[in-house]
Design an enzyme around this catalytic site. Structure first.
Site, PDB file in Angstrom:
ATOM      1  N   TYR A 144       5.617   8.045   3.669  1.00  0.00           N
ATOM      2  CA  TYR A 144       6.429   8.730   2.669  1.00  0.00           C
ATOM      3  C   TYR A 144       6.907  10.102   3.147  1.00  0.00           C
ATOM      4  O   TYR A 144       7.805  10.686   2.569  1.00  0.00           O
ATOM      5  CB  TYR A 144       5.647   8.906   1.354  1.00  0.00           C
ATOM      6  CG  TYR A 144       5.347   7.596   0.644  1.00  0.00           C
ATOM      7  CD1 TYR A 144       5.869   6.397   1.109  1.00  0.00           C
ATOM      8  CD2 TYR A 144       4.548   7.560  -0.489  1.00  0.00           C
ATOM      9  CE1 TYR A 144       5.599   5.197   0.477  1.00  0.00           C
ATOM     10  CE2 TYR A 144       4.279   6.364  -1.135  1.00  0.00           C
ATOM     11  CZ  TYR A 144       4.800   5.183  -0.639  1.00  0.00           C
ATOM     12  OH  TYR A 144       4.522   4.002  -1.279  1.00  0.00           O
ATOM     13  N   LYS A 195      -3.758  -1.700   9.112  1.00  0.00           N
ATOM     14  CA  LYS A 195      -3.048  -2.839   9.716  1.00  0.00           C
ATOM     15  C   LYS A 195      -3.139  -2.650  11.229  1.00  0.00           C
ATOM     16  O   LYS A 195      -2.131  -2.619  11.954  1.00  0.00           O
ATOM     17  CB  LYS A 195      -1.591  -2.845   9.207  1.00  0.00           C
ATOM     18  CG  LYS A 195      -0.798  -4.064   9.540  1.00  0.00           C
ATOM     19  CD  LYS A 195      -1.192  -5.309   8.769  1.00  0.00           C
ATOM     20  CE  LYS A 195      -0.416  -6.509   9.257  1.00  0.00           C
ATOM     21  NZ  LYS A 195      -0.952  -7.784   8.772  1.00  0.00           N
ATOM     22  N   ASP A 227      -3.306  -6.998   4.390  1.00  0.00           N
ATOM     23  CA  ASP A 227      -2.937  -8.286   3.771  1.00  0.00           C
ATOM     24  C   ASP A 227      -4.169  -9.013   3.257  1.00  0.00           C
ATOM     25  O   ASP A 227      -4.197  -9.541   2.140  1.00  0.00           O
ATOM     26  CB  ASP A 227      -2.133  -9.159   4.753  1.00  0.00           C
ATOM     27  CG  ASP A 227      -2.705  -9.152   6.170  1.00  0.00           C
ATOM     28  OD1 ASP A 227      -3.530  -8.253   6.479  1.00  0.00           O
ATOM     29  OD2 ASP A 227      -2.350 -10.026   6.968  1.00  0.00           O
ATOM     30  N   ASP A 255      -2.631   0.071  -7.552  1.00  0.00           N
ATOM     31  CA  ASP A 255      -2.060  -0.563  -8.746  1.00  0.00           C
ATOM     32  C   ASP A 255      -2.622  -1.971  -8.935  1.00  0.00           C
ATOM     33  O   ASP A 255      -2.902  -2.382 -10.063  1.00  0.00           O
ATOM     34  CB  ASP A 255      -0.525  -0.637  -8.650  1.00  0.00           C
ATOM     35  CG  ASP A 255       0.133   0.596  -9.263  1.00  0.00           C
ATOM     36  OD1 ASP A 255      -0.581   1.585  -9.527  1.00  0.00           O
ATOM     37  OD2 ASP A 255       1.357   0.563  -9.493  1.00  0.00           O
TER      38      ASP A 255
END
Ligand code: NAD
Length: 360
Positions: A144, A195, A227, A255
């Protein structure tokens, strides 16, 4: 013994914000009297309310007040009225400014299934019963914020969008420390999510987190690829205690973890910096659809105040008392509309607050 005194900045914001904040303040005042903790509350403008009064979502006075307090309790900001303003005037821009201004790099998002609300989850009872997860998300780094970022035009005239996922060792270490310390206050199990099979930035992340583990021999560390972590969260969420991950992965996983509980009006959060004041706020927004109707669930705000006591002010006994009172009012059958189920007593925001005070 001298009384502990804390300066707390209150940011009620917009929509249901002022209603749920009023309940949290009442609860804090009662707990303060009981445990001889003094709270000095100062209220400031943020979000839409601040835009209306000053033209800016985070006035300099507000940020200054927050900087000079021991903790910040925020309700929620935003609403239809301000949705179409230019970006620098949007309520969310105020939120990013607050995070940046206070250097809040660690976001703590608990997702605990309360036995009283188990049927609010969309997952099967046996899958979610007993779930108690804390997601620690890095908040000021990663994709971000990494450079370069932007939409550029290539030599062939085609546009190309770019973001960069980058972390320095120091950035990983400081979020790692918060995560290990948090796990220590819980069940001493930490799962780091990355990852690393594809991303170099994740290899560095895994390296540093693994190194840090030697400082915390009492915490059991594991690693998962993101994942797989997403899959495990809905398959067998009880395997998790504390999760630590980067900004992007944390945004998504926190979330997903929150929704295991099925009730947005119940979820608190904390954002912490190196030192100085943290910000404590519910996960939900300003719920403009029910604002001013005494329908809001104040419990996420009240539980945010409990997080403030535990993680911001180091007052675990006070936090525990508030959390127990919340469980007790649910045991007694009180429910706001968002968590209502057959056979329970429907109450408004104010009455839920009164029930809490009575329980305390
Ligand atoms: P929202 O969380 O405000 O509302 C989603 C739904 O959940 C609504 O139906 C609402 O009534 C309900 N709800 C939320 N909190 C509740 C509570 N405490 N009690 C009972 N019901 C509750 O999300 P949204 O509708 O997407 O956003 C509304 C506004 O809030 C937007 O302007 C958005 O930008 C803003 N927002 C702010 C924050 C924040 O302040 N951190 C976070 C998310 C959204």
């Amino acid at each position: 013994m001298t009384q502990q005194r804390y300066r707390i900045t209150l940011l009620p914001g917009d929509g249901i914000g002022p209603e749920i904040m009023a309940v949290a303040v009442d609860v804090l005042n009662v707990i303060g009297e009981q445990l001889d903790i003094g709270f000095e509350f100062s209220e400031a403008l943020m979000g839409g309310a601040a835009i209306d009064a000053t033209g800016e979502p985070l006035p300099a006075d507000t940020l200054e007040l927050c900087r000079n307090s021991d903790a910040v309790l925020l309700a929620a900001i935003g609403g239809y009225k301000w949705d179409n303003l230019p970006r620098h005037q949007r309520p969310e821009t105020g939120l990013l400014g607050l995070r940046a201004g206070l250097g809040l790099f660690a976001n703590l998002r608990p997702a605990a299934i309360l036995p009283q609300l188990i049927d609010a989850s969309t997952l099967k009872r046996e899958v979610v019963e007993g779930v108690d997860i804390m997601v620690v998300r890095e908040l000021t780094g990663g994709i971000y914020f990494g450079q370069p970022k932007g939409i550029f035009t290539t030599e062939t005239g085609e546009r190309r969008g770019v973001n960069t996922m980058a972390y320095t060792e120091a950035e990983v270490d400081r979020i790692g420390k918060v995560a290990f310390e948090t796990a220590r206050k819980r069940n001493k199990k930490l799962c780091s999510v990355d990852k690393a099979n594809v991303l170099e930035v994740s290899q560095l992340w895994r390296d540093r987190i693994t190194k840090l583990a030697s400082d915390y021999p009492d915490v059991e560390l594991s690693h998962l690829y993101v994942d797989n972590a997403a899959m495990q969260l809905v398959r067998a969420p009880k395997q998790f205690d504390t999760i630590v991950t980067s900004n992007l992965f944390g945004d998504i996983l926190s979330d997903a973890a929150a929704m295991l509980t099925g009730s947005i009006g119940m979820l608190p959060s904390a954002s912490l910096g190196e030192n100085g004041s943290g910000v404590f706020e519910p996960v939900h927004g300003s719920a403009p659809d029910i604002a001013g109707q005494d329908k809001a669930n104040p419990l996420a705000q009240v539980l945010s105040a409990a997080m403030m006591l535990r993680y911001g002010l180091n007052q675990p006994t006070a936090a525990e008392r508030i959390e127990q009172a919340v469980l007790k009012v649910l045991d007694n059958g009180y429910r706001t509309g968002d968590i209502m189920s057959p056979g329970m007593t429907l109450v408004g925001c104010r009455a839920m607050g009164d029930a809490l005070i009575k329980e305390l």
